[in-house]
Design a protein around this motif. Structure first.
Motif, short mmCIF file in Angstrom:
data_model
loop_
_atom_site.label_atom_id
_atom_site.label_comp_id
_atom_site.label_asym_id
_atom_site.label_seq_id
_atom_site.Cartn_x
_atom_site.Cartn_y
_atom_site.Cartn_z
N PRO A 38 54.90 127.70 -27.65
CA PRO A 38 55.47 128.39 -28.81
C PRO A 38 56.76 129.14 -28.51
N ASN A 39 57.03 129.43 -27.24
CA ASN A 39 58.25 130.14 -26.89
C ASN A 39 59.42 129.21 -26.56
N SER A 40 59.20 127.91 -26.59
CA SER A 40 60.31 126.99 -26.38
C SER A 40 61.30 127.16 -27.53
N ARG A 41 62.58 126.95 -27.23
CA ARG A 41 63.59 127.24 -28.26
C ARG A 41 64.67 126.17 -28.30
N LEU A 42 65.18 125.95 -29.49
CA LEU A 42 66.32 125.07 -29.68
C LEU A 42 67.60 125.89 -29.58
N ARG A 43 68.66 125.25 -29.05
CA ARG A 43 69.95 125.91 -28.90
C ARG A 43 70.97 125.23 -29.82
N TYR A 44 71.60 126.00 -30.66
CA TYR A 44 72.65 125.43 -31.51
C TYR A 44 73.91 125.23 -30.68
N SER A 45 74.47 124.04 -30.79
CA SER A 45 75.62 123.66 -29.95
C SER A 45 76.90 124.39 -30.31
N GLY A 46 76.99 124.86 -31.57
CA GLY A 46 78.23 125.47 -32.04
C GLY A 46 79.07 124.53 -32.88
N TYR A 47 78.60 123.29 -33.08
CA TYR A 47 79.35 122.35 -33.90
C TYR A 47 78.40 121.50 -34.75
#
Length: 380
Positions: A165-174
Motif C-alpha cells: 500500500p505504500n508503493s507510489r507512482l511518480r509523475y514525470s513532469g510531462y
C-alpha cells in the motif's frame, strides 16, 4: 501448476505463452470486455526480440512489423545530436530493433494461446492466499482458485496496491499525446526513427509500415492540466509549427478519433515482487517512463526468465526468489536510467539545452554503446 494471470497486457499474454509452453494450466483474466492495445505503436528492442525468438514467435513479429535502419536524436531544426545504426545491432547481437502496431502485437500474442485462455470482463475485486493456493473474487462475484497468481495488471495494479500500500507512482513532469497516422501524402523517410528535442517539447517519429507512422509528443505540464487536456492535433501542430519538417505536417494530418493524451508516470522502484504464492510482473512490478523504449521489453524479459527458471526449479518459493534475484536490480537500473533520460530530453532552459546538445554531438559512439550493451547483452 494451475496459474491465474491478472491482466491481458503484453506482459500477461507473453507470460501465459511461456507457461503454456511448459505444460502449465493458465487462465488470463482481463477486466475489459475486449483486448484493447493502448498506445498506437511500440518498439521492440533487440533484448525483447531475443526473448521472443527463444519463445518461438520472433518471425511472426518480424512479418507484422518493420526494422528501423537507424534512430536519431535531433534538435528542433533537424540537426543530428546522436545516431545509432541498425547494422551495428545485427553485427553484435544478431538481431535489431523492430517497430509494430500495438494491436498487431496483441493479436499475435493472443493467437499463440490455447483457446479459452483469455477470459474477458473479469475485473478483480479481491484475493487471498494460504500455503497451498490463491483464491480470487471478481466484481461479478465469481470466484476461482489456483496454485499461484501472477499480477500483470499494469501500473495501477490492484494486486500491488493491496500487497504494497505504500508503493507510489511518480509523475514525470510531462504529459504525452500519441497517434497512428497515414503518411502516404507526406514525403517522409520511413526507414529511420527519430526524436526531436526542443524547448517547446519532444516529438518522436516511429515508422511501423510503408504508409503509417506512430508518433508521440511530450510537453512539460502540471499534473492533469486542464489546458492540455483540451488540446487537439491542430493545437499541437500550432505549438510545434517552428519544428523541422515533417513534424507540423504529421500533427496536422492526425484525426481526432486516433488521438490520445495522458500524463506519464513510473513506479518508484520496489524491492519485493514475490509474496508467497503471488508474483508481480511487468508494469505491476516495474512501470517505467517510455524514454528508453523498455516498458514492454522488460515485461517480455520477465516472461522468458520466469519460464527458464521453471524449467529447472519446481518449488514456487525458490522460483520467485530466483526470479527477484535475476530481475530486480536490472529493471531498477532501466527505470532510473529512463527517468534521467526524460529529464534531459525535456529541458526548457536555453543555456542547458545548448550545453546538452553540444555534449551529445561530441559523445563518442563507444560511450553510447555502453547503454545498449547493458540492455542487449543479457544472459537468458
Amino acid at each position: 501448476m494451475k496459474v491465474i494471470i491478472i491482466g491481458a497486457g503484453i506482459g500477461g499474454l507473453t507470460t501465459a505463452i511461456a507457461l503454456q509452453q511448459l505444460g502449465h494450466e493458465v487462465i488470463v483474466y482481463e477486466q475489459s470486455s475486449e483486448i484493447k492495445a493502448l498506445g498506437a505503436g511500440i518498439v521492440l528492442a533487440a533484448n525483447a526480440m531475443t526473448a521472443l525468438r527463444k519463445l518461438g514467435i520472433e518471425q511472426k513479429i518480424i512479418q507484422a512489423g518493420r526494422i528501423v535502419s537507424s534512430f536519431e536524436v535531433v534538435d528542433d531544426q533537424g540537426n543530428v545530436l546522436s545516431e545509432v545504426y541498425a547494422n551495428r545491432f545485427f553485427e553484435k547481437y544478431g538481431i535489431g530493433n523492430f517497430t509494430i502496431a500495438r494491436y498487431d502485437l496483441h493479436h499475435i500474442l493472443a493467437s499463440e494461446l490455447q483457446q479459452g485462455t483469455i477470459q474477458l470482463g473479469k475485473k478483480l475485486k479481491d484475493f487471498s492466499q494460504n500455503s497451498q493456493s490463491v483464491s480470487v473474487t471478481f466484481e461479478d462475484e465469481t470466484q476461482v482458485q489456483a496454485d499461484v497468481m501472477i499480477a500483470g495488471d499494469g501500473i495501477h495494479s490492484v494486486v500491488r496496491k493491496k500487497l504494497l500500500p505504500n508503493s507510489r507512482l511518480r509523475y514525470s513532469g510531462y504529459t504525452c499525446w500519441r497517434a497512428l497516422v497515414d503518411i502516404s501524402d507526406i514525403p517522409c523517410d520511413i526507414n529511420k526513427a527519430f526524436e526531436a528535442w526542443g524547448a517547446k517539447g519532444r516529438f518522436g517519429f516511429v515508422p511501423i509500415s510503408d504508409t503509417h507512422v506512430y508518433y508521440f509528443v511530450c510537453i512539460n505540464a502540471p499534473v492533469n492540466d486542464p489546458h492540455y487536456r483540451q488540446y487537439t492535433p491542430a493545437d499541437l501542430a500550432k505549438h510545434f509549427a517552428n519544428y523541422q519538417f515533417p513534424i507540423p505536417q504529421i500533427l496536422s494530418a492526425t484525426t481526432i478519433n486516433n488521438f490520445m493524451q495522458h500524463d506519464l508516470y513510473d513506479l518508484a522502484p520496489i524491492r519485493q515482487w514475490a509474496f508467497d504464492r503471488i508474483l508481480l510482473l511487468g508494469d505491476a512490478a516495474h512501470a517505467t517512463t517510455p524514454n528508453m523504449g523498455q516498458g514492454a521489453c522488460q515485461a517480455i524479459e520477465d516472461a522468458l526468465v520466469l519460464q527458464q527458471i521453471l524449467k529447472e526449479e519446481y518449488d514456487w518459493e525458490k522460483v520467485t526468489k530466483h526470479f527477484e534475484q535475476k530481475r530486480i536490480a536490472r529493471v531498477t537500473k532501466v527505470v532510473n536510467n529512463s527517468w534521467n533520460v526524460g529529464k534531459l530530453a525535456q529541458l526548457e532552459n536555453p543555456l542547458l539545452i545548448k550545453l546538452r546538445n553540444w555534449t551529445m554531438k561530441r559523445t563518442p559512439d563507444r560511450m553510447r554503446d555502453k547503454q545498449y550493451e547493458f540492455l542487449y547483452e543479457i544472459d537468458f
